[in-house]
Design a protein around this motif. Structure first.
Motif, PDB file in Angstrom:
ATOM      1  N   ARG A 199      -4.908   9.604  -8.910  1.00 53.64           N
ATOM      2  CA  ARG A 199      -3.469   9.596  -9.070  1.00 53.64           C
ATOM      3  C   ARG A 199      -2.987  10.877  -9.732  1.00 53.64           C
ATOM      4  N   ARG A 207      -8.640   8.508  -3.894  1.00 53.92           N
ATOM      5  CA  ARG A 207      -7.594   9.369  -4.426  1.00 53.92           C
ATOM      6  C   ARG A 207      -7.491   9.252  -5.939  1.00 53.92           C
ATOM      7  N   GLU A 264      -6.802   5.040   2.003  1.00 48.23           N
ATOM      8  CA  GLU A 264      -7.466   4.623   0.763  1.00 48.23           C
ATOM      9  C   GLU A 264      -7.718   3.124   0.807  1.00 48.23           C
ATOM     10  N   GLU A 265      -6.721   2.414   1.303  1.00 47.37           N
ATOM     11  CA  GLU A 265      -6.832   0.963   1.434  1.00 47.37           C
ATOM     12  C   GLU A 265      -8.067   0.596   2.265  1.00 47.37           C
ATOM     13  N   SER A 295       1.655  10.835   2.367  1.00 44.62           N
ATOM     14  CA  SER A 295       1.227   9.985   1.261  1.00 44.62           C
ATOM     15  C   SER A 295       1.042   8.544   1.730  1.00 44.62           C
ATOM     16  N   TYR A 296       1.959   8.165   2.579  1.00 46.97           N
ATOM     17  CA  TYR A 296       1.919   6.825   3.168  1.00 46.97           C
ATOM     18  C   TYR A 296       0.611   6.581   3.927  1.00 46.97           C
ATOM     19  N   TYR A 297       0.272   7.527   4.763  1.00 45.15           N
ATOM     20  CA  TYR A 297      -0.980   7.414   5.513  1.00 45.15           C
ATOM     21  C   TYR A 297      -2.193   7.504   4.593  1.00 45.15           C
ATOM     22  N   SER A 323      -2.377   6.499   1.599  1.00 44.81           N
ATOM     23  CA  SER A 323      -2.552   5.205   0.950  1.00 44.81           C
ATOM     24  C   SER A 323      -3.251   4.229   1.877  1.00 44.81           C
ATOM     25  N   GLN A 328      -4.209   8.579  11.608  1.00 44.57           N
ATOM     26  CA  GLN A 328      -5.128   8.441  10.487  1.00 44.57           C
ATOM     27  C   GLN A 328      -6.429   9.161  10.796  1.00 44.57           C
ATOM     28  N   SER A 342       6.114  12.402   2.094  1.00 39.84           N
ATOM     29  CA  SER A 342       5.993  10.973   1.802  1.00 39.84           C
ATOM     30  C   SER A 342       5.235  10.247   2.903  1.00 39.84           C
TER      31      SER A 342
END
Lengths: 213, 213
Positions: B61, B59, B52-53, B45-47, B49, B9, B42
């Motif tokens: 959409r 981000r 972002e969390e 994208s996973y990371y 997210s 990250q 993907s």
DNA sequence: ATTATAATCGCACATTTGTTCTATGTCAAG
DNA sequence: CTTGACATAGAACAAATGTGCGATTATAAT
């Protein structure tokens, strides 16, 4: 001369800048079109090429949002914000501590708001609504230019040595040996004091009222 | 412990920052993957997210390169001016062309003056002194936040559909089926109109008066 | 009017790009 | 060994997006 094309190019540049600042990434061709009122992506591309030709932007071929503003010297070099020293509150019961708290806190302002020098500015926050006659309310931020004299009719922070013993914001008129302190609100009456009893702390150059905080 | 995830990250964050600085726009998911050695979109994208969390990035959409680093305080101070679109004058005879002149001109302001988002702001200059009751004078610059509704007691640019046919700045109070438009100046009386006759153009968040120009 | 040039639009196409779904690999706990 | 949470690929897909081309309209020059 100011052809339509030049106007639009300027508009596009501004839009890109604004968009990038607020979004964090440059706009797409279509977003630019929508932003400046062009309904054809090819026309936007057309203008973009022109802007690139002029060296105002950089483009990456076939890359989405591949637009990059070429920063001009002015924007890059001279920072566009100034730090105005903040001297605390202006109240109706004490003189201004003009020198005292220098450099303690500052207020950040855009240089673009000012025409002249920004070196001798300082800021005060208004406490109480005793200056509502000057269209200035409680909590307003007042930017002043430190100077011992103002032109007739200019608003200034004045310290009246005498009876009211207060610093207020008034329009100042020199009338012979006396000074007329005229409230900004035309429905209110002026105050007359002897010239040696008033001391100009600074000239009001800006009033900023934040309603949202 | 410095798990692999945390390391990656961090790596992604650094890459985004570096990429954005050199390119002028944020990277795509695939570019990030290539940059940090992830061969799966993907997973990136996973990371993303996850980041972002954690509030480290923002981000949009379904928007290409819709990644925006959440600036830390220090970094923020470097880019601290915002461009607020300027929609011209607010006069007492016509509604605001809120959408019309988008992006035409802008007003540069220090971001530090605002707490919340600065995206939906716009600026108007007051013409005439018909709004002196709101402590707002001729020539004042009013910064508004574009929104269709305001809280009770907040000042807004309201378009009264009816008799006066004018856009003015008033404090708004919803009182059942009618709306009370209260002048900011307490010595003046409020106006009552039917709720469906008023249209909120935006909420006044700041007033700037330049006395020196 | 006529012609040439610049502006503008619409559209279609090929990529680019974010998202999602499924499958596989890893690894520690039970 | 099994289970399950995490990590990773890869493919497939829909949406977003830049580009190019032809057609149309406006503008200026002749």
């Amino acid at each position: 001369m100011g052809s339509k094309q030049a106007v639009r190019q300027e508009k596009i540049l501004k839009f890109i800048k604004s968009f990038t600042e607020t979004s964090g990434f440059p706009p797409t061709v279509r977003e630019i079109g929508k932003g400046v009122g062009i309904s054809s992506t090819s026309l936007v591309s057309y203008y973009l090429s022109a802007l690139e030709e002029q060296g105002l932007i950089t483009r990456e071929r076939s890359v989405s949002r591949g637009i990059c503003l070429v920063e001009t010297e002015r924007e890059t070099s001279s920072q566009d914000t100034i730090s105005v020293p903040y001297y605390g509150y202006i109240v109706a019961s004490a003189p201004l501590p003009v020198e005292a708290l220098a450099g303690d806190e500052t207020v950040e302002l855009s240089r673009a708001l000012f025409d002249r020098d920004t070196a001798d500015l300082f800021a005060l926050r208004v406490k109480g609504n005793s200056m509502i006659d000057a269209l200035i309310n409680d909590g307003d931020l007042v930017i002043l230019r430190q100077q011992p004299r103002v032109e007739n009719g200019e608003m200034a922070a004045v310290w009246v040595d005498d009876s009211p013993g207060a610093t207020t914001l008034k329009k100042v008129y020199y009338e012979g040996k006396q000074v007329r302190l005229q409230p900004a609100n035309p429905t209110m009456l002026p105050i007359y004091v002897k010239a040696n009893q008033v001391q100009i702390q600074g000239k009001v150059v800006m009033v900023i009222r934040n309603l949202e905080e």
